[in-house]
Design a protein around this motif. Sequence first.
Motif, short mmCIF file in Angstrom:
data_model
loop_
_atom_site.label_atom_id
_atom_site.label_comp_id
_atom_site.label_asym_id
_atom_site.label_seq_id
_atom_site.Cartn_x
_atom_site.Cartn_y
_atom_site.Cartn_z
N PRO A 96 0.77 -1.24 0.00
CA PRO A 96 0.00 0.00 0.00
C PRO A 96 0.81 1.30 0.00
O PRO A 96 0.26 2.37 -0.24
N LEU A 97 2.12 1.19 0.24
CA LEU A 97 2.94 2.42 0.28
C LEU A 97 2.96 3.10 -1.08
O LEU A 97 3.26 2.46 -2.09
N HIS A 98 2.64 4.38 -1.09
CA HIS A 98 2.62 5.19 -2.31
C HIS A 98 3.60 6.34 -2.09
O HIS A 98 3.39 7.15 -1.20
N TYR A 99 4.70 6.36 -2.82
CA TYR A 99 5.73 7.37 -2.57
C TYR A 99 5.89 8.29 -3.77
O TYR A 99 5.39 8.00 -4.86
N PRO A 104 14.93 13.30 -2.54
CA PRO A 104 16.25 12.68 -2.34
C PRO A 104 16.17 11.29 -1.70
O PRO A 104 16.96 10.41 -2.04
N LEU A 105 15.22 11.08 -0.78
CA LEU A 105 15.13 9.77 -0.12
C LEU A 105 14.59 8.71 -1.08
O LEU A 105 15.07 7.58 -1.09
N CYS A 106 13.59 9.05 -1.87
CA CYS A 106 13.09 8.10 -2.87
C CYS A 106 14.19 7.77 -3.88
O CYS A 106 14.36 6.62 -4.28
N LEU A 107 14.96 8.79 -4.30
CA LEU A 107 16.00 8.55 -5.29
C LEU A 107 17.10 7.65 -4.74
O LEU A 107 17.79 6.97 -5.48
N ARG A 108 17.23 7.64 -3.40
CA ARG A 108 18.19 6.73 -2.76
C ARG A 108 17.63 5.33 -2.59
O ARG A 108 18.33 4.43 -2.14
N GLY A 109 16.32 5.18 -2.86
CA GLY A 109 15.68 3.87 -2.67
C GLY A 109 15.07 3.69 -1.31
O GLY A 109 14.56 2.62 -1.00
N ASP A 110 15.11 4.73 -0.47
CA ASP A 110 14.52 4.65 0.88
C ASP A 110 13.07 5.12 0.83
O ASP A 110 12.69 6.12 1.43
N PHE A 111 12.24 4.32 0.11
CA PHE A 111 10.87 4.77 -0.16
C PHE A 111 10.05 4.99 1.09
O PHE A 111 9.22 5.90 1.16
N ILE A 112 10.29 4.16 2.12
CA ILE A 112 9.50 4.27 3.34
C ILE A 112 9.79 5.60 4.05
O ILE A 112 9.01 6.04 4.89
N CYS A 114 10.12 8.48 2.48
CA CYS A 114 9.63 9.61 1.66
C CYS A 114 8.74 10.52 2.50
O CYS A 114 7.75 10.08 3.06
N PRO A 115 9.09 11.82 2.60
CA PRO A 115 8.28 12.71 3.44
C PRO A 115 6.86 12.93 2.90
O PRO A 115 5.97 13.35 3.62
N GLN A 116 6.65 12.63 1.63
CA GLN A 116 5.34 12.85 1.01
C GLN A 116 4.49 11.59 0.98
O GLN A 116 3.41 11.59 0.40
N LYS A 117 5.02 10.47 1.53
CA LYS A 117 4.37 9.18 1.28
C LYS A 117 2.91 9.14 1.74
O LYS A 117 2.52 9.83 2.69
N ALA A 118 2.14 8.32 1.04
CA ALA A 118 0.75 8.07 1.39
C ALA A 118 0.56 6.55 1.40
O ALA A 118 1.45 5.80 0.99
N TRP A 119 -0.59 6.11 1.90
CA TRP A 119 -0.90 4.68 1.95
C TRP A 119 -2.28 4.45 1.38
O TRP A 119 -3.24 5.13 1.77
N LEU A 120 -2.40 3.48 0.48
CA LEU A 120 -3.72 3.04 0.04
C LEU A 120 -4.53 2.67 1.29
O LEU A 120 -4.00 2.04 2.21
#
Length: 358
Positions: A96-99, A104-112, A114-120
């Motif tokens: 359910p993680l939506h990033y 910079p964190l998503c580009l590093r692969g640290d999706f969890i 991501c300051p903008q992340k949302a969840w289904l």
Amino acid sequence: MRAVRVHGLHDIRIDEVPEPGKPGPSEILVAPRWGGLCGTDVKEYVGPVGSVPDQPHPLTGACKPLILGHEFSANVVAVGSAIANVRPGDRVAVMPLHYCGACPLCLRGDFILCPQKAWLGISDRWGGFGDLAMVQSYQVTRLGSLTDEQGAVVEPAAVSLNAVLRGGVAPGDTVLIVGCGPIGSLAILASRVAGAARIYVVEPNPKRAAIALQLGAVANLEGERAQQVTQIRDLTNGMGVDIAIDCAGKAGTVNLCIESVRPGGVVSVPSVHPGPMEIDIRSVTRKPVSVVGSLGYTQEAWDRTVALIAAGRYPVERVVTSRTPRDEIVAGGFEALIDPGRGELKVLVEVNHAVRDA
Ligand SMILES: [Zn+2]
Ligand SMILES: [Zn+2]
């Protein structure tokens, strides 16, 4: 289409809502099959504070009334032009993680992270308790040999495996798990997978404690905190356990973990506490103890979870205590979970009966 939506506290309804429409190039339209209810959902129902936003989420624009369901399996109905990993008809588990994919964190692969992340099902436009849901290409994993029900338990099972990995559980370790709801119960199974020699639990609900022992815990520690710590010392040659995992998120449970680990031990905290709390920071330094947070899961922990279930090493279906049709989600799901006498762990909700065509 029909969907279970949260409007507010004690206000969960099955509403008629617009369908998602056709998938964009990197989107996938799915028909949820089974969905799990968890503590996050229960907090939306009984409070005191939930996670579903009242104001539009910055990434998804979603807010109440919002479609619930963040732990689910599904059938793929239609795919966007750029999708190569699944086809219509495939059975999938949905992460359910939506990033955002661009920070910079998503580009590093640290999706969890991501300051903008949302969840289904929590802060996104779609969720697992709707007839249909639109998801991102990276959110689906083909089930292969997993059952649809196992597919619905991958999400909490990944949370528990992530907490065990963050704690560094290694072959031969002793582990204490505080709180045996779904995450704690799955953490028992995940600790066994990681090679724990002996697993102790603290679970006041007798039905949940009985299940914990069936899942492989060797003892449930009773009494007040001081007595529990004494028992742990007695059981571990006076040392304390190697790793303690706080799956309760209650006042005092992190301190119980800090007191119960051996010098140099690790406390892993996957539970989300309702607010700030005092921890015994003096012991953290002087013992010393490593206290690590465990937020959701990495993509790696998710993939390891699916692989272990497929291999028969992580029998996550054992935490499912009941099933209910979606039409009865309030009585058979939410009300059942808040009744301590029933000792429910994971209630699965059947959303769609069969494969749905585009
Ligand atoms: Zn959950
Ligand atoms: Zn991001």
